[in-house]
Design a protein around this motif. Sequence first.
Motif, PDB file in Angstrom:
ATOM      1  N   SER A 105       0.832  -1.206   0.000  1.00 44.19           N
ATOM      2  CA  SER A 105       0.000   0.000   0.000  1.00 44.19           C
ATOM      3  C   SER A 105       0.863   1.252   0.000  1.00 44.19           C
ATOM      4  CB  SER A 105      -0.934   0.006   1.215  1.00 44.19           C
ATOM      5  OG  SER A 105      -1.869  -1.039   1.133  1.00 44.19           O
ATOM      6  N   ILE A 106       0.350   2.284  -0.677  1.00 38.37           N
ATOM      7  CA  ILE A 106       1.088   3.534  -0.851  1.00 38.37           C
ATOM      8  C   ILE A 106       0.198   4.697  -0.455  1.00 38.37           C
ATOM      9  CG2 ILE A 106       2.051   5.098  -2.593  1.00 38.37           C
ATOM     10  CD1 ILE A 106       2.941   2.571  -4.133  1.00 38.37           C
ATOM     11  N   ASN A 107       0.735   5.619   0.330  1.00 42.34           N
ATOM     12  CA  ASN A 107       0.030   6.852   0.639  1.00 42.34           C
ATOM     13  C   ASN A 107       0.354   7.892  -0.430  1.00 42.34           C
ATOM     14  OD1 ASN A 107      -0.186   5.399   3.135  1.00 42.34           O
ATOM     15  ND2 ASN A 107      -0.658   7.341   4.140  1.00 42.34           N
ATOM     16  N   PRO A 108      -0.565   8.161  -1.339  1.00 45.33           N
ATOM     17  CA  PRO A 108      -0.253   9.115  -2.415  1.00 45.33           C
ATOM     18  C   PRO A 108      -0.170  10.547  -1.903  1.00 45.33           C
ATOM     19  CG  PRO A 108      -2.565   8.489  -2.509  1.00 45.33           C
ATOM     20  CD  PRO A 108      -1.938   7.635  -1.432  1.00 45.33           C
ATOM     21  N   LYS A 109       0.615  11.350  -2.630  1.00 45.55           N
ATOM     22  CA  LYS A 109       0.730  12.779  -2.357  1.00 45.55           C
ATOM     23  C   LYS A 109       0.487  13.545  -3.652  1.00 45.55           C
ATOM     24  CE  LYS A 109       4.239  12.061   1.246  1.00 45.55           C
ATOM     25  NZ  LYS A 109       5.632  12.374   1.674  1.00 45.55           N
TER      26      LYS A 109
END
Length: 242
Positions: free
Chosen positions: A194-198
């Motif tokens: 999982s990736i926390n987008p910015k």
Amino acid sequence: MNQKTNLQKNTETGKSNKIDIQIQYSKIFGVPLLKASFPKNQIDDLNNICDEVLTSPAKVDHSKKLAGVIKKGQQLLIPHKHNNDPEKDRTLKRLQSNIKALCSNYIKSVRTSDEGSEKMWKDFTMSIDQIWLVSQYKHDYNPPHTHGGTMSGIIYLKVPKRITDNLELPDGKLSFQGWLPYKPEWLMFNQNVSINPKIGDVYIFPAWLSHQVYPFDFDEERRSISFNLEATPLDNESNVKY
């Protein structure tokens, strides 16, 4: 990861029957994921384009061809050119040029994985299939899915701060899944990343790689641009060794 362990050396009595050896662990079959960032001025220009697309009476709904479960938001095609505004047309052309440049970089970097692929992908052609806007709100999400074409990508234009900063909960995260099932009893472990987008983040990956977007429960807009790109090697008759 390197380790030391010992194995049985021999069975003669009165002598040490252990021998120290080195063990090295590495991961195989890894899928490269390209990450880049667009500067703020380009993100602002793309948001202006998307604002117009979202409110245009001529907008083209693309949701029936996509996997998204969209209740409050929209999934709309982005045109390849703007006929009425030269500045916005330049923004769209720059977007396409940047997409191709990043995908070209990806192919040139990963083709060295093996001898056959390196030769096959020495020269190639590229064409962008579709570019579309994904505007999501509370409870909207994308279940696990893959794309068509050769490569796909996501450009983040608006990301609620609660998604970017929340490192623990999955809400609104981008998640990639490996191709093996989760069966720890068979030593098939978790392949979910999982990736926390910015805002400004760009991710490019093979179109066959499964991914999803988790739902979230707050009212801010989560906005991104996605695309599919077709790439064709010009030396497709190479003697690739499998």
